[in-house]
Design a protein around this motif. Structure first.
Motif, short mmCIF file in Angstrom:
data_model
loop_
_atom_site.label_atom_id
_atom_site.label_comp_id
_atom_site.label_asym_id
_atom_site.label_seq_id
_atom_site.Cartn_x
_atom_site.Cartn_y
_atom_site.Cartn_z
N LEU A 1 44.57 38.09 37.54
CA LEU A 1 45.52 38.93 36.85
C LEU A 1 44.66 39.73 36.06
CD1 LEU A 1 48.70 37.59 35.93
CD2 LEU A 1 48.69 39.38 37.94
N ALA A 2 44.70 41.02 36.00
CA ALA A 2 44.04 41.97 35.06
C ALA A 2 45.29 42.59 34.16
CB ALA A 2 43.24 43.05 35.69
N ARG A 3 44.81 42.31 32.85
CA ARG A 3 45.82 43.01 31.58
C ARG A 3 45.26 44.17 30.88
NH1 ARG A 3 48.13 37.40 31.54
NH2 ARG A 3 50.18 37.65 32.08
N THR B 1 41.65 42.43 30.07
CA THR B 1 41.07 41.02 30.37
C THR B 1 41.49 40.82 31.72
OG1 THR B 1 43.32 40.42 29.48
CG2 THR B 1 41.68 40.32 27.95
N VAL B 2 40.73 39.86 31.95
CA VAL B 2 40.97 39.28 33.65
C VAL B 2 41.18 37.71 33.33
CG1 VAL B 2 40.28 38.83 35.93
CG2 VAL B 2 39.79 41.15 34.56
N VAL B 3 42.27 37.29 33.93
CA VAL B 3 42.38 35.69 33.72
C VAL B 3 42.62 35.32 35.14
CG1 VAL B 3 43.14 35.66 31.43
CG2 VAL B 3 44.65 36.08 32.95
N PRO B 4 42.31 33.97 35.47
CA PRO B 4 42.99 33.32 36.62
C PRO B 4 44.40 33.01 36.47
CG PRO B 4 41.61 31.73 35.39
CD PRO B 4 41.57 32.91 34.64
N VAL B 5 45.12 33.09 37.87
CA VAL B 5 46.47 32.80 37.81
C VAL B 5 46.87 31.26 37.62
CG1 VAL B 5 48.59 32.89 39.26
CG2 VAL B 5 47.11 34.83 38.93
N ARG B 6 47.76 30.77 36.69
CA ARG B 6 47.68 29.26 36.58
C ARG B 6 49.12 28.82 36.60
NH1 ARG B 6 43.52 29.10 38.17
NH2 ARG B 6 41.76 28.53 37.04
N SER B 7 50.21 29.73 35.90
CA SER B 7 51.58 29.46 35.83
C SER B 7 52.19 29.94 36.97
CB SER B 7 52.02 29.74 34.50
OG SER B 7 52.06 31.29 34.35
N ILE C 1 36.71 43.22 40.09
CA ILE C 1 35.79 42.90 41.20
C ILE C 1 34.61 42.07 40.54
CG2 ILE C 1 34.06 43.96 42.69
CD1 ILE C 1 36.92 44.13 43.92
N ASP C 2 34.35 42.14 39.20
CA ASP C 2 33.39 41.32 38.76
C ASP C 2 33.95 39.89 38.58
OD1 ASP C 2 31.64 43.55 38.40
OD2 ASP C 2 32.10 43.65 36.10
N ALA C 3 34.96 40.02 38.25
CA ALA C 3 35.86 38.47 38.09
C ALA C 3 35.57 37.71 39.55
CB ALA C 3 37.18 38.37 37.88
N ALA C 4 35.90 38.44 40.49
CA ALA C 4 36.03 37.88 41.94
C ALA C 4 34.44 37.75 42.38
CB ALA C 4 36.45 38.74 42.97
N ALA C 5 33.57 38.39 42.13
CA ALA C 5 32.16 38.23 42.49
C ALA C 5 31.48 37.20 41.68
CB ALA C 5 31.55 39.83 41.94
N ALA C 6 31.67 37.14 40.31
CA ALA C 6 31.47 35.87 39.67
C ALA C 6 31.92 34.42 40.25
CB ALA C 6 31.83 35.84 38.19
#
Length: 389
Positions: free
Chosen positions: A69-71, A13-19, A115-120
């Motif tokens: 972050l990717a987990r 999973t890839v999530v944006p850093v929030r905390s 990379i897909d997350a950054a591209a999107a």
């Protein structure tokens, strides 16, 4: 199978850093990737935080950033930042988004998901291309190291494991531009006497004077640097002009590492014509710090900085109207003689564009040799990526 479904089926999973906790994991993750790699130089954590500080870092006055972050099965397995530099796009009339701070375990699916997350993220904001890595801009470390993995990076230069090029290519990225670093050592290749004669001839023929930067007049000197930099580099690939705020911010950082007389200006008939900057390779100290100055790191800095023996030539530029006078030879010879007099017996010239034949030829005539290669990558975003199935 799509990239998203591939990642999901792999437990990624890839999530944006929030905390704040996620930001700490983002910053500390490289210690996981580089564990046991002797050539890696841990960044100062305080410096890492400054690069990401969207309030105090003036780069973000004209740029946006999102951290991810990717987990993999719950454990952090990679990081990436998606970046849009509006100053870059207006200057080049482009719609280019960037990625940076890319780190990942040796897993194609993890890299692809990052990379897909950054591209999107950049595509959702109207970008047509993803380029990188930049950390966070072309004024900082950039590119992926392609070779010489046994050699530690010089200050502000990139380093990565050997598998990173494969990861990025598997994520649909392709070569945009290569850069090189050139190396010379006093013991291997003393500067040929001909270079000294050429430098002296250029000085006399064109009424060239050299003046060291005066840190007591830092505002005046940085104004000169901006004048020269925004002229000399304007046609270089990836160039973006510095703002006044960025110049001031850089000056504060440079004062910490500058060695007297290794930052100097060239004047032709009294007019500012060029600027050269070489800095001691403080990475030789940072290798021993493990990312922290306190509680005893300051004492390590004071002790080990006396042993630094390599200079990195960061900038050596000539305004366009003074090109082809031979000032580059004057700069390199002056840096060589000043540096060796101060006990620096090695030099790195980086980075240099692979197709900058004029600069590479001048350096090679002095005895420097290419010893590292770096690559910037692109991925077009106008159509859905079809590189992986």
């Amino acid at each position: 199978m799509s990239a998203a479904s591939t990642a999901a089926s792999s437990g990624i999973t890839v999530v944006p850093v929030r905390s704040a906790a996620e930001r700490r994991r983002f910053i500390r993750f490289p210690w996981t990737v580089y564990r046991g790699i002797d050539a890696w130089v841990p960044p100062l954590i305080s410096d890492f935080k400054k690069k990401l500080d969207t309030v105090r870092n003036p780069f973000y006055e004209h740029a946006e950033i999102e951290l991810f972050l990717a987990r993999r099965n719950g454990a952090v397995a990679g990081t990436v930042a998606a970046i849009i530099d509006h100053h870059h796009n207006s200057f080049h009339d482009e719609r280019t988004g960037f990625f940076g701070f890319f780190e990942a375990v040796n897993d194609d699916a993890v890299a692809g998901a990052l990379i897909d997350a950054a591209a999107a993220w950049v595509q959702e904001r109207g970008m047509e291309r993803l380029r990188g890595p930049v950390n966070p801009s072309t004024a900082e470390s950039m590119g992926i190291l392609l070779d010489a993995y046994d050699r530690p990076p010089a200050i502000m230069m990139a380093y990565n494991p050997p598998y990173y090029p494969r990861l990025l290519e598997s994520a649909g990225l392709a070569k945009a531009k290569d850069m090189v670093a050139l190396y010379m050592a006093e013991s291997e290749t003393p500067v040929p006497p001909k270079v000294a004669r050429i430098a002296e001839l250029v000085r006399r023929r064109h009424n060239v004077t050299i003046r060291s930067a005066d840190l007591k007049q830092i505002d005046r000197e940085m104004a000169l640097v901006k004048l020269i930099y925004n002229d000399a580099w304007t046609k270089n690939w990836g160039f973006v002009p510095f703002t006044d705020a960025e110049i001031d911010y850089a000056a504060d950082d440079l004062k910490m590492v500058l060695a007297p007389d290794l930052a100097f200006f060239a004047f032709v008939d009294g007019e500012p014509a060029g600027f050269s900057l070489a800095v001691p390779d403080f990475n030789q100290v940072l290798r021993r710090m493990n990312g922290r100055l306190f509680p005893v790191g300051v004492f390590k800095v004071l002790w080990y900085k006396r042993r630094i023996d390599l200079l990195r030539v960061v900038l050596a530029g000539v305004r366009h109207r003074y090109r082809n006078l031979g000032l580059d030879a004057v700069f390199y010879y002056e840096t060589y003689t000043r540096g060796t007099a101060k006990g620096f017996n090695q030099g790195e010239f980086s980075w240099v564009l692979e197709d900058n034949v004029a600069m590479r030829t001048t350096l090679e005539k002095m005895g420097a040799r290419v010893y590292k290669h770096y690559r910037m990558y692109d991925r077009e975003l106008r159509f859905p990526h079809a590189g992986r199935t």
